[in-house]
Motif scaffolding. Structure first.
Motif, mmCIF file in Angstrom:
data_model
loop_
_atom_site.group_PDB
_atom_site.id
_atom_site.type_symbol
_atom_site.label_atom_id
_atom_site.label_comp_id
_atom_site.label_asym_id
_atom_site.label_seq_id
_atom_site.Cartn_x
_atom_site.Cartn_y
_atom_site.Cartn_z
ATOM 1 N N GLY A 121 0.820 -1.214 0.000
ATOM 2 C CA GLY A 121 0.000 0.000 0.000
ATOM 3 C C GLY A 121 0.851 1.260 0.000
ATOM 4 O O GLY A 121 0.527 2.247 -0.684
ATOM 5 N N MET A 122 1.963 1.243 0.735
ATOM 6 C CA MET A 122 2.831 2.422 0.793
ATOM 7 C C MET A 122 3.442 2.738 -0.565
ATOM 8 O O MET A 122 3.481 3.901 -0.986
ATOM 9 C CB MET A 122 3.954 2.186 1.814
ATOM 10 C CG MET A 122 3.504 2.081 3.257
ATOM 11 S SD MET A 122 4.938 1.686 4.323
ATOM 12 C CE MET A 122 4.114 1.067 5.785
ATOM 13 N N VAL A 123 3.949 1.715 -1.259
ATOM 14 C CA VAL A 123 4.607 1.996 -2.536
ATOM 15 C C VAL A 123 3.593 2.417 -3.588
ATOM 16 O O VAL A 123 3.883 3.285 -4.433
ATOM 17 C CB VAL A 123 5.464 0.801 -3.020
ATOM 18 C CG1 VAL A 123 6.547 0.474 -2.005
ATOM 19 C CG2 VAL A 123 4.630 -0.419 -3.341
ATOM 20 N N GLN A 124 2.405 1.849 -3.539
ATOM 21 C CA GLN A 124 1.370 2.280 -4.479
ATOM 22 C C GLN A 124 0.998 3.741 -4.244
ATOM 23 O O GLN A 124 0.759 4.494 -5.196
ATOM 24 C CB GLN A 124 0.146 1.378 -4.364
ATOM 25 C CG GLN A 124 0.381 -0.028 -4.899
ATOM 26 C CD GLN A 124 -0.810 -0.937 -4.674
ATOM 27 O OE1 GLN A 124 -1.859 -0.790 -5.304
ATOM 28 N NE2 GLN A 124 -0.664 -1.885 -3.758
ATOM 29 N N ALA A 125 0.954 4.142 -2.985
ATOM 30 C CA ALA A 125 0.635 5.538 -2.676
ATOM 31 C C ALA A 125 1.694 6.489 -3.223
ATOM 32 O O ALA A 125 1.396 7.663 -3.498
ATOM 33 C CB ALA A 125 0.509 5.716 -1.164
#
Length: 539
Positions: A121-125
């Protein structure tokens, strides 16, 4: 056909933390991560590599800025803890090694399912294209700046992509390693089995001894990576934030064949003989078994881990792996990701990364080669409650005093500093090999006694201060002074280890160790660096 600056094959811990580090360093970078597994990943029963140590913890908390996340979503680790409990009916009656309270520099127990779901989720954000359920069907490596080509399948549809940089983070699948025939064996032939139980395994539940329970403050030994050790093996107990507990056995096949433990029932039979209290605990929790797996030979090297000219790299277990005893796997992810990030950043800045990459590779391999002697041939030492605590003390000092200093102070990517330090680092490597050989000889004449006592690492002021000092921010003169002081400390500790052993066993061979020590001068230590003799240790 989509083009990307970087394509990462594998979206596990190595691939996701690399994507995060790349995007934090270069926000405009176009990154594609191809992950075989479908998200969300299961909690607990997912992957091993759950116990972090200081380099990985620093990388996650401070380099990647995840300290608040780790404090909220994972478990702070109560250090490593060791019990010489082979065959013992009562854990409280054997030697325990560990800290009675938390040491200052934090490390964490990592539930890999929770962590990798959150990292995705962090890298997609940040704009990373994270493709889960993606099966890499074929890839070709470009040469001398030519683009790489990847073909993958997702939801039954074939996709193609090109990339300037291709990074293999596929773990033991080793996609690039296999393609380029880079696999390399080493001399460490240990194997491992492991499983997860869906509830806590707490060694404090095995006793109502008030003195033993009060040794630690807080009394939460379950937060430690607990090692139950014996000749040729150790068993791990690692708590996970999901509420599950990870349990494993790591062993020398010459003493404990894999065939004796390669199913859950066989592992339980093995525990019944070697760790009866753990067996009794697990036997009542059989219905909570979540998974079971094993590796026949988990340790390996690699002929080459990256090419600056051809713009490909391996990171994490796609390259090499040492041993889980001191949990270095996450450290080498942190180190390789840092090198890869630096190479990609230099390449985008038009720096001569083709010249830089071999220098980084030599540094990376030198760290692997420096740490390998800690494990190779050393499993027979594990039975000794006299020698093994001295080895652990030495190994920590070597790790905190040298490797951690280089990483925490960001010196590994400074080729001029690393070149200048090469003679000192080569000496520490020779000293480490000599100490490991000496400790192995010492263990062969040890009587195997394991008296009830607590060897409290937190009670050694110099040891606790070395841990605290890891987080100091040092300028160049301070770094030089710190490293020199640590080399002096290693020399002094080697001398005291040797003197302690010779008091009881004056016939032990010392020439090899003395020869290496004579290469550098060191003043005698002003304090006793070792734990008290067994008769003087606290009960």
């Amino acid at each position: 056909m989509a083009h990307h600056d970087v394509v990462i094959l594998g979206g596990g811990l190595a691939g996701l933390t690399l994507a995060l580090q790349l995007k934090q360093r270069m926000p405009a970078l176009n990154v594609l991560v191809l992950e075989r597994r479908t998200h969300p990943l299961p909690e607990a029963a997912h992957k091993v590599g759950e116990s972090s140590v200081e380099i990985q913890a620093h990388h996650l908390a401070n380099v990647l800025g995840l300290k608040d996340y780790l404090d909220q979503r994972q478990l702070r680790k109560f250090g490593f803890r060791f019990f010489w409990s082979d065959g013992a009916p009562d854990l409280t009656q054997v030697t325990e090694l560990g800290a009675s309270t938390f040491l200052p520099t934090a490390s964490y127990q990592l539930d890999r399912g929770i962590l990798e779901n959150d990292l995705a989720g962090m890298v997609q954000a940040l704009g990373v294209q994270h493709q889960d359920g993606a099966l890499v069907r074929e890839f070709t490596l470009g040469a001398r700046g030519a683009q790489h080509h990847v073909r993958y399948e997702r939801d039954g549809v074939t996709h193609e992509a090109t990339a300037d940089w291709l990074v293999d983070a596929s773990g033991r699948a080793g996609l690039v390693k296999r393609k380029l025939d880079l696999a390399q064996l080493n001399d460490h032939a240990a194997h491992a089995v492991w499983f997860r139980i869906d509830r806590r395994v707490d060694v404090a539940d095995w006793t109502d001894d008030p003195e033993w329970l009060a040794r630690c403050n807080p009394p939460n030994r379950w937060l430690s990576t607990n090692h139950l050790v014996g000749a040729g093996y150790w068993a791990w107990l690692i708590p996970l934030a999901s509420g599950s507990h990870s349990v494993g056995i790591v062993a020398d096949p010459a003493l404990h064949p894999l065939e004796s433990m390669n199913t859950f029932d066989k592992a339980m039979d093995w525990f019944q003989v070697h760790q009866p209290q753990l067996y009794a605990d697990l036997d009542a929790k059989r219905d909570g078994l979540q998974d079971f797996a094993f590796f026949k030979r988990f340790s390996y090297g690699c002929k080459k881990v990256w090419s600056g000219n051809d713009r490909w790299a391996l990171t994490g277990e796609a390259g090499l792996f040492l041993d889980p005893f001191y949990s270095p796997g996450g450290d080498f992810i942190a180190i390789s990701n840092t090198f890869v990030t630096e190479m990609i950043a230099k390449d985008r800045a038009k720096a001569p990364v083709g010249m830089l990459a071999p220098m980084y590779e030599r540094i990376y391999f030198s760290l692997y080669e420096a740490m390998l002697p800690i494990y190779t041939g050393q499993y027979p030492i594990f039975h000794s409650a006299e020698v093994m605590p001295l080895k652990v003390l030495w190994d920590y000092t070597f790790y905190w005093g040298v490797m951690c200093q280089l990483f925490f102070q960001n010196k590994l990517v400074d080729v001029q500093t690393m070149a200048r330090l090469q003679p000192d680092l080569a000496w520490t490597h020779r000293l480490n090999v000599a100490v490991q050989d000496f400790l192995r000889a010492f263990s062969e004449v040890d009587d195997g006694a394991r008296p009830r006592r607590m060897l409290d690492q937190a009670s050694l002021p110099w040891f606790a201060e070395m841990n605290r000092g890891l987080t100091d921010v040092l300028d160049e003169p301070q770094f030089g002074a710190r490293l020199e002081a640590n080399l002096q400390l290693l020399h002094q500790l080697a001398a005291q280890l040797m003197d302690r052993a010779l008091l009881a066993h004056p016939q032990l061979p010392t020439q090899a160790l003395r020869t290496v020590m004579a290469e550098r001068q060191a003043a005698p230590a002003l304090i006793d660096l070792l734990f008290p003799e067994p008769a003087l240790a606290t009960a």
